[in-house]
Scaffold this motif. Structure first.
Motif, PDB file in Angstrom:
ATOM      1  N   MET A   1       4.920  -4.698   8.322  1.00 33.11           N
ATOM      2  CA  MET A   1       3.635  -4.868   8.993  1.00 33.11           C
ATOM      3  C   MET A   1       2.481  -4.731   8.005  1.00 33.11           C
ATOM      4  SD  MET A   1       4.172  -2.698  12.525  1.00 33.11           S
ATOM      5  CE  MET A   1       5.268  -3.233  13.826  1.00 33.11           C
ATOM      6  N   TYR A   2       2.605  -3.803   7.063  1.00 31.70           N
ATOM      7  CA  TYR A   2       1.549  -3.609   6.068  1.00 31.70           C
ATOM      8  C   TYR A   2       1.349  -4.866   5.221  1.00 31.70           C
ATOM      9  CZ  TYR A   2       1.553   1.475   6.994  1.00 31.70           C
ATOM     10  OH  TYR A   2       1.445   2.708   7.573  1.00 31.70           O
ATOM     11  N   LEU A   3       2.434  -5.579   4.964  1.00 34.17           N
ATOM     12  CA  LEU A   3       2.317  -6.828   4.209  1.00 34.17           C
ATOM     13  C   LEU A   3       1.423  -7.812   4.942  1.00 34.17           C
ATOM     14  CD1 LEU A   3       3.288  -8.674   1.869  1.00 34.17           C
ATOM     15  CD2 LEU A   3       5.248  -9.285   3.310  1.00 34.17           C
ATOM     16  N   LYS A   4       1.585  -7.893   6.249  1.00 36.08           N
ATOM     17  CA  LYS A   4       0.789  -8.837   7.053  1.00 36.08           C
ATOM     18  C   LYS A   4      -0.640  -8.341   7.244  1.00 36.08           C
ATOM     19  CE  LYS A   4       4.968 -10.305   9.535  1.00 36.08           C
ATOM     20  NZ  LYS A   4       5.695 -10.287  10.835  1.00 36.08           N
ATOM     21  N   LEU A   5      -0.809  -7.034   7.403  1.00 37.35           N
ATOM     22  CA  LEU A   5      -2.161  -6.501   7.653  1.00 37.35           C
ATOM     23  C   LEU A   5      -3.054  -6.610   6.419  1.00 37.35           C
ATOM     24  CD1 LEU A   5      -1.218  -3.324   9.722  1.00 37.35           C
ATOM     25  CD2 LEU A   5      -2.527  -5.292  10.545  1.00 37.35           C
ATOM     26  N   LYS A   6      -2.455  -6.510   5.251  1.00 38.12           N
ATOM     27  CA  LYS A   6      -3.182  -6.661   3.989  1.00 38.12           C
ATOM     28  C   LYS A   6      -4.372  -5.703   3.910  1.00 38.12           C
ATOM     29  CE  LYS A   6      -3.528 -10.547   0.838  1.00 38.12           C
ATOM     30  NZ  LYS A   6      -3.589 -12.026   0.704  1.00 38.12           N
ATOM     31  N   PHE A   7      -4.131  -4.437   4.259  1.00 41.49           N
ATOM     32  CA  PHE A   7      -5.164  -3.423   4.091  1.00 41.49           C
ATOM     33  C   PHE A   7      -5.449  -3.232   2.604  1.00 41.49           C
ATOM     34  CE2 PHE A   7      -4.178  -1.085   8.336  1.00 41.49           C
ATOM     35  CZ  PHE A   7      -4.866  -2.076   9.021  1.00 41.49           C
ATOM     36  N   ASP A   8      -6.608  -2.667   2.297  1.00 43.17           N
ATOM     37  CA  ASP A   8      -7.109  -2.680   0.925  1.00 43.17           C
ATOM     38  C   ASP A   8      -6.417  -1.694   0.000  1.00 43.17           C
ATOM     39  OD1 ASP A   8      -9.586  -4.584   1.105  1.00 43.17           O
ATOM     40  OD2 ASP A   8      -9.638  -3.331   2.903  1.00 43.17           O
ATOM     41  N   VAL A   9      -6.106  -0.485   0.511  1.00 41.85           N
ATOM     42  CA  VAL A   9      -5.473   0.530  -0.341  1.00 41.85           C
ATOM     43  C   VAL A   9      -4.468   1.316   0.492  1.00 41.85           C
ATOM     44  CG1 VAL A   9      -5.802   2.517  -1.846  1.00 41.85           C
ATOM     45  CG2 VAL A   9      -7.601   0.791  -1.697  1.00 41.85           C
ATOM     46  N   MET A  10      -3.220   1.368   0.023  1.00 47.85           N
ATOM     47  CA  MET A  10      -2.191   2.212   0.625  1.00 47.85           C
ATOM     48  C   MET A  10      -1.487   2.923  -0.519  1.00 47.85           C
ATOM     49  SD  MET A  10      -2.568   1.500   3.860  1.00 47.85           S
ATOM     50  CE  MET A  10      -1.130   2.123   4.732  1.00 47.85           C
ATOM     51  N   LEU A  11      -1.600   4.265  -0.578  1.00 51.02           N
ATOM     52  CA  LEU A  11      -1.043   5.042  -1.677  1.00 51.02           C
ATOM     53  C   LEU A  11      -0.246   6.223  -1.137  1.00 51.02           C
ATOM     54  CD1 LEU A  11      -4.237   5.275  -3.960  1.00 51.02           C
ATOM     55  CD2 LEU A  11      -2.365   3.621  -4.169  1.00 51.02           C
ATOM     56  N   GLY A  12       0.964   6.414  -1.638  1.00 50.94           N
ATOM     57  CA  GLY A  12       1.789   7.541  -1.209  1.00 50.94           C
ATOM     58  C   GLY A  12       3.227   7.369  -1.633  1.00 50.94           C
ATOM     59  N   GLY A  13       4.150   7.850  -0.804  1.00 48.63           N
ATOM     60  CA  GLY A  13       5.578   7.719  -1.063  1.00 48.63           C
ATOM     61  C   GLY A  13       6.197   6.676  -0.158  1.00 48.63           C
ATOM     62  N   GLY A  14       7.558   6.687  -0.119  1.00 45.19           N
ATOM     63  CA  GLY A  14       8.261   5.819   0.817  1.00 45.19           C
ATOM     64  C   GLY A  14       8.868   4.568   0.231  1.00 45.19           C
ATOM     65  N   ALA A  15       9.211   4.571  -1.059  1.00 49.04           N
ATOM     66  CA  ALA A  15       9.774   3.367  -1.686  1.00 49.04           C
ATOM     67  C   ALA A  15      11.020   2.882  -0.968  1.00 49.04           C
ATOM     68  CB  ALA A  15      10.090   3.651  -3.161  1.00 49.04           C
ATOM     69  N   GLU A  16      11.797   3.816  -0.414  1.00 45.80           N
ATOM     70  CA  GLU A  16      13.036   3.411   0.256  1.00 45.80           C
ATOM     71  C   GLU A  16      12.784   2.506   1.457  1.00 45.80           C
ATOM     72  OE1 GLU A  16      14.744   7.190   1.144  1.00 45.80           O
ATOM     73  OE2 GLU A  16      13.533   7.515   2.942  1.00 45.80           O
ATOM     74  N   HIS A  17      11.606   2.561   2.024  1.00 52.09           N
ATOM     75  CA  HIS A  17      11.306   1.717   3.183  1.00 52.09           C
ATOM     76  C   HIS A  17      10.770   0.343   2.792  1.00 52.09           C
ATOM     77  CE1 HIS A  17      12.192   5.137   5.624  1.00 52.09           C
ATOM     78  NE2 HIS A  17      11.285   5.863   5.003  1.00 52.09           N
ATOM     79  N   PHE A  18      10.564   0.136   1.510  1.00 49.93           N
ATOM     80  CA  PHE A  18      10.181  -1.178   1.006  1.00 49.93           C
ATOM     81  C   PHE A  18      11.368  -1.871   0.327  1.00 49.93           C
ATOM     82  CE2 PHE A  18       6.341   1.162   1.569  1.00 49.93           C
ATOM     83  CZ  PHE A  18       5.373   0.236   1.918  1.00 49.93           C
TER      84      PHE A  18
END
Length: 469
Positions: free
Chosen positions: A168-185
């Motif tokens: 969903m974040y790919l489609k929303l194209k928000f300006d900045v997303m920073l944190g963890g969670g590489a396994e979910h990508f």
């Protein structure tokens, strides 16, 4: 003393006031603008009042000064309220329902992200701000797909759908997303990492601190610095390797602000100290206090930015209490001071133990992590909780004996815990900047949605329907 020196120092000192030079007067905070061009909402996830208290006590004793958050109260710089935290189906919320109350302007059931009890799908607030021309983003010490950032961003039935949230974040194209969670990508079922898709869509991608610090203001940004959550701050601070690779919460926030602050219509940013909640679930005193202090560093820098800017509303709060820790009565203040010698989280200690560990391994690891020398009997007591584990196998993180270790260490630090889960406490809500003057002494969590939109003077049709309760 001559007349000039009397006016410069003596008179003001007699009034109990410091001398302030003309240059210092000019450098002081700008008066509030009429509306909030920018909004920074800082969330110390799962912060009980005892967490806020202990971090301030620790800071005073270790550094000779209190926390930024408590200092804001002492200096009467902010407006302050209590906020309730209920969800649609429980007096005790989870983070998904709590963030959705802010993000969607309505209460939803625990586990849901902006999907109401009757299937309602209110537009999340960062989508509204983006639609209104602002740059938007989230920074967090847990996965960017986790409940609290996602509650500002998406509609989905279950918070567990983190792989889907990443898409969903790919489609929303928000300006900045920073944190963890590489396994979910990295969805192996669908052909592997989706990061190349982000790159194809014009995203800049950072995977370590240096890459993040070098990001320029040229398109949307996603930074992923750990497979799951980022390391506990106490572990990061005591590892040169982690300090080099993993940014702090304040560093992520400052980078996000720098990438968005020049937008003519401003920005909206959520900043989450998510590992505060994880430490509370684990009854981890060192993890809790150090992550709360890392959050407080971000608080101080957000206020500093807002004071200079004059157009930024800063909101500081938590989504719910967790485990209700506190400093309990003892014979000497030096017990609590032992925490100043802690170098690692309980998670770091327990993940190096298994049912084959000797009592000596336990005592050595605990002393290395905390500086506390426990007794052989206490080491044996902790090891009994590993008796049903397959030889050589580390405990699954969800089953580690956190509570038992906390009980043992509590004898030495006087920190005790009420439980290991969320609580229904009313929580602190603190505001600084344009719009903060409208804060009432008591507010329901879902009312923050319209509060933020009104402070930023967003269009009336963006407002969530008023809930009667």
């Amino acid at each position: 003393m001559n007349r000039r020196s009397l006016l410069k120092g003596g008179l003001l000192a007699g009034l109990g006031l410091p001398f302030i030079s003309p240059a210092e007067l000019l450098a002081q905070a700008k008066p509030y603008a009429k509306k909030a061009k920018n909004i920074i909402m800082l969330v110390s996830d799962g912060m009980s009042t005892g967490t806020l208290n202990m971090a301030d006590i620790y800071s005073n004793r270790a550094f000779g000064k209190g926390t930024h958050w408590i200092q804001l109260y002492k200096d009467a710089k902010v407006n302050r309220a209590l906020m309730d935290t209920a969800s649609a189906n429980s007096l005790v919320t989870d983070s998904a329902a709590a963030s959705s109350s802010w993000g969607g302007g309505m209460r939803v059931k625990n586990g849901s992200l902006n999907v109401g009890p009757k299937g309602e799908t209110p537009q999340p607030i960062l989508q509204k701000f983006k639609q209104g021309g602002k740059k938007v983003g989230c920074v967090t010490t847990v996965p960017v797909t986790h409940a609290t950032p996602a509650g500002f961003c998406v509609n989905i039935d279950s918070r567990d759908g983190q792989d889907e949230i990443a898409e969903m974040y790919l489609k929303l194209k928000f300006d900045v997303m920073l944190g963890g969670g590489a396994e979910h990508f990295d969805d192996k079922r669908k052909g592997g990492s989706i990061i190349p898709q982000f790159l194809a869509q014009g995203f800049k991608v950072a995977q370590n601190r240096d890459e993040m610090m070098n990001l320029k203001n040229s398109g949307p940004v996603i930074g992923i610095f750990a497979p799951d959550g980022l390391p506990y701050e106490i572990d990061r601070k005591n590892s040169p390797e982690l300090m080099k690779k993993v940014p702090s919460l304040a560093e992520m926030m400052n980078k996000a602000i720098s990438l968005m602050k020049d937008n003519p219509k401003g920005f909206a940013l959520q900043v989450e100290g998510g590992k505060v909640d994880w430490a509370a679930h684990g009854n981890d005193t060192g993890g809790l206090i150090f992550d709360q202090l890392a959050f407080d560093e971000a608080v101080g820098q957000a206020i500093e930015f807002a004071e200079k800017d004059g157009e930024t509303l800063v909101i500081i709060t938590t989504d719910h209490g967790n485990a209700n820790p506190g400093l309990f009565y003892g014979d000497t203040y030096k017990d609590f001071d032992r925490i100043q010698h802690f170098k690692h989280s309980n998670d770091w200690i327990l993940n190096q133990l298994n049912n084959a560990s000797a009592e000596k391994n336990v005592t050595e690891l605990i002393e290395a992590g905390t500086g506390i020398g426990i007794t052989p009997a206490e080491a044996k007591q902790l090891l009994t909780h590993f008796s049903d584990i397959v030889p050589g196998q580390l405990y699954n993180a969800a089953n580690l004996p956190f509570n038992e270790l906390a009980r043992i260490l509590g004898k030495y630090t006087l920190v005790q815990w009420a439980g290991m889960n969320h609580t229904a406490d009313y929580v602190e809500l603190t505001m600084f900047g344009p719009g903060s003057e409208s804060l009432k002494p008591f507010i329901k969590n879902y009312e923050l949605h319209n509060f933020m939109l009104n402070a930023a003077e967003m269009p009336a049709d963006f407002l969530a329907p008023v809930v009667k309760s």
